[in-house]
Design a protein around this motif. Structure first.
Motif, PDB file in Angstrom:
ATOM      1  N   VAL A   1       0.839  -1.203   0.000  1.00 52.18           N
ATOM      2  CA  VAL A   1       0.000   0.000   0.000  1.00 52.18           C
ATOM      3  C   VAL A   1       0.872   1.250   0.000  1.00 52.18           C
ATOM      4  O   VAL A   1       0.608   2.221  -0.729  1.00 52.18           O
ATOM      5  N   GLY A   2       1.930   1.256   0.813  1.00 52.80           N
ATOM      6  CA  GLY A   2       2.804   2.420   0.877  1.00 52.80           C
ATOM      7  C   GLY A   2       3.471   2.718  -0.458  1.00 52.80           C
ATOM      8  O   GLY A   2       3.572   3.880  -0.872  1.00 52.80           O
ATOM      9  N   LEU A   3       3.927   1.676  -1.169  1.00 50.32           N
ATOM     10  CA  LEU A   3       4.550   1.878  -2.476  1.00 50.32           C
ATOM     11  C   LEU A   3       3.554   2.448  -3.474  1.00 50.32           C
ATOM     12  O   LEU A   3       3.889   3.340  -4.271  1.00 50.32           O
ATOM     13  N   ALA A   4       2.326   1.939  -3.432  1.00 48.03           N
ATOM     14  CA  ALA A   4       1.303   2.451  -4.344  1.00 48.03           C
ATOM     15  C   ALA A   4       0.978   3.908  -4.041  1.00 48.03           C
ATOM     16  O   ALA A   4       0.802   4.725  -4.947  1.00 48.03           O
TER      17      ALA A   4
ATOM     18  N   SER B   1      -3.801   6.543  -8.581  1.00 49.67           N
ATOM     19  CA  SER B   1      -5.057   6.236  -7.892  1.00 49.67           C
ATOM     20  C   SER B   1      -5.590   4.861  -8.272  1.00 49.67           C
ATOM     21  O   SER B   1      -6.148   4.151  -7.418  1.00 49.67           O
ATOM     22  N   ASP B   2      -5.430   4.458  -9.521  1.00 50.79           N
ATOM     23  CA  ASP B   2      -5.902   3.123  -9.924  1.00 50.79           C
ATOM     24  C   ASP B   2      -5.099   2.039  -9.222  1.00 50.79           C
ATOM     25  O   ASP B   2      -5.663   1.036  -8.758  1.00 50.79           O
ATOM     26  N   LEU B   3      -3.783   2.225  -9.145  1.00 56.37           N
ATOM     27  CA  LEU B   3      -2.934   1.242  -8.460  1.00 56.37           C
ATOM     28  C   LEU B   3      -3.283   1.189  -6.977  1.00 56.37           C
ATOM     29  O   LEU B   3      -3.361   0.102  -6.381  1.00 56.37           O
ATOM     30  N   VAL B   4      -3.507   2.352  -6.356  1.00 54.89           N
ATOM     31  CA  VAL B   4      -3.873   2.396  -4.943  1.00 54.89           C
ATOM     32  C   VAL B   4      -5.181   1.658  -4.705  1.00 54.89           C
ATOM     33  O   VAL B   4      -5.316   0.874  -3.758  1.00 54.89           O
ATOM     34  N   ASP B   5      -6.173   1.899  -5.549  1.00 55.47           N
ATOM     35  CA  ASP B   5      -7.463   1.246  -5.366  1.00 55.47           C
ATOM     36  C   ASP B   5      -7.336  -0.269  -5.519  1.00 55.47           C
ATOM     37  O   ASP B   5      -7.929  -1.029  -4.746  1.00 55.47           O
TER      38      ASP B   5
END
Length: 886
Positions: free
Chosen positions: A377-380, A386-390
């Motif tokens: 999560v931290g890397l994203a 935002s797409d990678l985080v989601d």
């Protein structure tokens, strides 16, 4: 070759190779290292000193400083700096001979050394070595021979010659080897004669760093930041010190203090990164993405296949990379020096944008699947995609929150800019995490921001269930019912959810139903979550489900069931590899401690309560800490050294927040604990205060009136207590908890006993025992007055039917006896005879009075002896009195 020719060769050896370098900055004296080098001169059997560290650790400066001091102390010191030409054995021996000759200037051995002629022809070479070592032995009692930059010899024919020299040096010669490599081959040969100074030793301590910057006008915070980022790396600290001398003291970078990042970058590029082979360069670039790397991660991020060997090699020869740990699956983890990690990020930034993005995505994928979800999560978040985080929060969030890392997830997201957290699933997962941690305002805000825009039918199905889970948790935190909540999908569609989400839905619904008293449905949901967790091997979810079932059993007044589930939860939590099982373990110990106490197992209760208090000490939330402390006080109150302070604190702060919105049985148990402590100390005002506050929680029904009758009886208003209590206990239609029912019947038995009605007292005690034995609240029987209750129980022993053992346990505990029932029940005739045995009458007199034959009396006596485990009349009387049988 003539002697003159040999002399010519020595004369052609550059002078700077056989002299210690001059002009090196020596800003700080380091006596601990100088002393370590000097100790080798006199230590018996320690002929060699290996100074091994990469570039930038001040090896040459340190040893040249020591060499100057050794020369001043009349140690014959020879210095030889090696270079690429010395990979040729002929050149190497010429350099060594030139260094020794220069050191011998002005001595008798100078001419002998000048006459030596180096040759690689075997016989002549042997003669040369014999003469060389003989001259070294005659140079004096203390001779130091320093070889700098010996790493240049690795893999060359000169390396074998160097090892040969080390084997031949006489005992009076102290050899100091300065190198960037570990020289494993030489170390193996010289194990018993070797000392060493490594990069760890050469790194600056904090005190040495402070001394280095003593006049640099840097404040304490800047110094701390500089030392933390460099970790004592001498090169970086020296560059920073030079920057202070040449420029204004205003720092160019908050972390680096006065150190110019451009200077550092150039140094690392030329002296560290540039020395690495292409394979090692590709491997360490993984550290530009992840602060901690392991071989599998480096292979995944960089697309390589041999990172394991590369990382081992780098960690052995380059302290820019440190081996830090091995995890439970056998992976070895490494980390880079913070400054080098910053340099690697600069190198990664030089890659094409799509290359760096691909590396980040592969690192996120690897950590989501094999590593630490929080790092994923931290890397994203750092990538601000935002797409990678989601995607990553959807993939890992269920597991993180389910495993108890909701607080960590929220803190991680809060520390980022927040602009990349806007996807449909990330907002709902964060709302769930907020509701779990009790931050309902943040949960409401996250739900309001969540929009299922652009989702497919399958994704929408999962989103609806996740929204429902969040709503259930919010209702649970607020003590509201969940009857009106719905996901919009039938319950059988739960099978289509990811397993962590499915467990979470069942668990949340079970806990919510428990909170509002719908115990049948709660057990169904909690059994379902436990079954799924068992199939998946999810020990933490098993523990949480078992805790929920234990709470349900306690709320249903089933203490034996609560104890069974609590012990299951403890076993599951201890098997869980997750470190975040403290909450489940603490609650389980609280429940087990209270259940054991009520079931009269005081030793086990004390152990559980102590463990609960230990687990909750220093927790960020005080709810469970306070409950654990109160449980420990309740279990150990009779033996507390300061009963008054504990009771006053409890009564003053009642009700504690953990009983608010709790089932009535929990509230009543908490109230009765406070009344018990207050009445024990004779503080009736505290009891009045407790009753006044309890009126607002449970009303003035059966439970409250039983507690009020206790207070009336304790203050001598027996008639008033009887007037309130008797109608209550005989009214079977008034709602009541098991705790109040047990106490009410026990108090009724005490009132009848004091009124001279033994039959009614026994009958009321039968009702109290029956209810206590059914539910497990055996300790509550003694609440009206332990001495009187035990007297009633002792008088009625063996007349309580199936509850006889419970009655005996209470009586025996009061007398300090074993709570195990003796072997077999005494018959009515044996009990009558037991009373006669206490008199001085003979067996004949007893038999005549009881209208029995002497043989029958003797038979009954043998039965009494056997059941009480004694062998004499006097022992039988003593044991019966100890057990409360007479």
């Amino acid at each position: 070759m003539a002697a003159g020719s040999g002399t010519t060769r020595i004369r052609h050896t550059p002078g700077n190779k056989i002299r210690p370098p001059t002009g090196l900055a020596r800003l700080v004296d380091r006596p601990r290292l100088i002393d370590a080098l000097t100790a080798g001169l006199t230590a018996p059997g320690q002929t060699f000193m290996l100074v091994s560290a990469p570039a930038g650790y001040g090896k040459t400066a340190l040893v040249s400083q020591w060499a100057a001091r050794a020369t001043a102390d009349r140690v014959t010191t020879a210095w030889c700096t090696l270079d690429a030409d010395d990979r040729d054995p002929c050149v190497f021996w010429e350099s060594a001979l030139a260094a020794a000759t220069r050191a011998a200037e002005g001595t008798a051995e100078e001419s002998a050394l000048r006459e030596l002629e180096s040759s690689m022809e075997p016989r002549l070479h042997s003669d040369f070595l014999a003469g060389f070592t003989r001259s070294l032995e005659r140079l004096g009692d203390r001779v130091a021979l320093v070889f700098d930059d010996t790493h240049v010899l690795e893999g060359s024919p000169s390396e074998d010659e160097f090892v040969r020299l080390l084997r031949l040096v006489p005992p009076n010669v102290y050899v100091v080897v300065v190198t960037r490599s570990t020289l494993l081959d030489q170390r193996t040969r010289l194990t018993n004669r070797l000392r060493e100074l490594t990069a760890d030793s050469l790194s600056f301590t904090r005190a040495e760093t402070d001394e280095l910057f003593d006049d640099a006008r840097l404040d304490g915070d800047r110094m701390e930041s500089l030392f933390a980022s460099t970790e004592g790396w001498p090169a970086a600290l020296s560059l920073a010190r030079l920057s202070v001398e040449r420029t204004e003291p205003t720092p160019l970078d908050e972390r680096l203090g006065p150190l110019d990042p451009r200077v550092l970058y150039d140094y690392l590029q030329q002296e560290v990164y540039g020395d690495l082979c292409p394979t090692d360069q590709a491997t360490v670039l993984a550290a530009a993405v992840c602060p901690l790397i392991t071989a599998d991660l480096a292979d995944a991020v960089c697309g390589t296949h041999d990172s394991a060997a590369s990382l081992r090699r780098l960690a052995r020869s380059n302290p820019m990379l440190h081996r830090v740990s091995t995890d439970r699956v056998g992976r070895t983890w490494y980390r880079t020096l913070p400054l080098f990690a910053a340099f690697l990020r600069e190198k990664a930034a030089e890659l094409p944008d799509d290359s760096l993005q691909a590396m980040v995505e592969r690192a996120v994928e690897w950590h989501s699947e094999h590593g630490d979800p929080l790092i994923a999560v931290g890397l994203a978040l750092d990538a601000e995609d935002s797409d990678l985080v989601d995607r990553v929060i959807r993939r890992t969030g269920y597991r993180l929150v389910g495993d108890g890392y909701a607080t960590d997830l929220l803190a991680l997201v809060a520390s980022s800019s927040g602009s990349s957290v806007g996807g449909p699933f990330s907002n709902l997962v964060l709302a769930w995490a907020s509701s779990v941690t009790g931050d309902l305002g943040r949960a409401d805000d996250a739900v309001a921001r969540a929009r299922p825009a652009g989702l497919s039918v399958d994704d929408l199905f999962e989103w609806d269930w996740l929204l429902y889970l969040v709503q259930v948790h919010i209702a649970l935190a607020r003590g509201e019912r969940i009857d009106g909540l719905s996901s919009g999908w039938a319950d059988d569609t739960l099978l289509g959810l990811p397993d962590p989400l499915r467990i979470a839905v069942h668990l949340a619904r079970g806990l919510a139903e428990t909170r509002v008293g719908v115990f049948a449905r709660a057990r169904e949901e909690l059994d379902a979550s436990r079954a799924i967790a068992e199939n998946l091997g999810d020990h933490r979810a098993q523990a949480m489900s078992a805790v929920g079932l234990a709470v349900t059993a306690l709320a249903s007044s089933d203490l034996r069931g609560s104890l069974r589930h609590a012990e299951t939860a403890i076993a599951a939590a201890r098997r869980s590899p997750s470190q975040n099982t403290t909450e489940a373990l603490a609650i389980a110990h609280i429940l087990a401690g209270w259940s054991d106490y009520q079931l009269l197992d005081v030793t086990a209760a004390n152990e559980h309560a102590t463990d609960a208090a230990r687990l909750t000490a220093g927790q960020p939330t005080d709810q469970f800490s306070l409950e654990a402390r109160h449980t420990l006080i309740g279990v150990t109150f009779d033996s507390l050294p300061d009963k008054r302070r504990a009771a006053q604190e409890y009564a003053t702060n009642w009700p504690p927040h953990y009983v608010l919105n709790a089932p009535t049985s929990v509230v009543v148990s908490s109230l009765q604990l406070g009344i018990r402590m207050s009445l024990t100390l004779g503080e009736h005002r505290w009891s009045e205060r407790l009753l006044d506050r309890a009126r607002h929680l449970i009303g003035e029904g059966h439970d409250w009136n039983v507690a009020y009758a206790q207070l009336l009886y304790a203050t001598g208003r027996t008639a008033a207590a009887r007037g309130i209590l008797t109608p209550l206990v005989h009214d079977g239609h008034t709602p009541r908890t098991a705790v109040s029912d047990v106490i009410g019947w026990s108090l009724e038995a005490v009132l009848e006993h004091e009124s001279g009605n033994p039959y009614r007292a026994h009958s009321a005690m039968c009702r109290a025992l029956e209810r206590a034995d059914d539910t497990g609240f055996l300790a509550e029987i003694e609440r009206p007055g332990a001495a009187t209750v035990r007297a009633i129980l002792a008088a009625g022993l063996h007349r309580f039917g199936s509850d006889d053992e419970a009655a005996f346990a209470i009586v025996a505990r009061g007398r300090g006896a074993s709570t195990q029932f003796p072997s077999g029940h005494l018959t009515t005739r044996e009990r009558e005879l037991l009373a006669e045995l206490r008199t001085l009458r003979t067996i004949g007199e007893i038999s005549a009075d009881m209208l029995l034959s002497i043989n029958t009396v003797k038979t009954h006596m043998r039965g009494i002896y056997r059941k009480l485990g004694v062998n004499s009349r006097r022992s039988a009387v003593a044991e019966a009195e100890r057990l409360g049988l007479m």
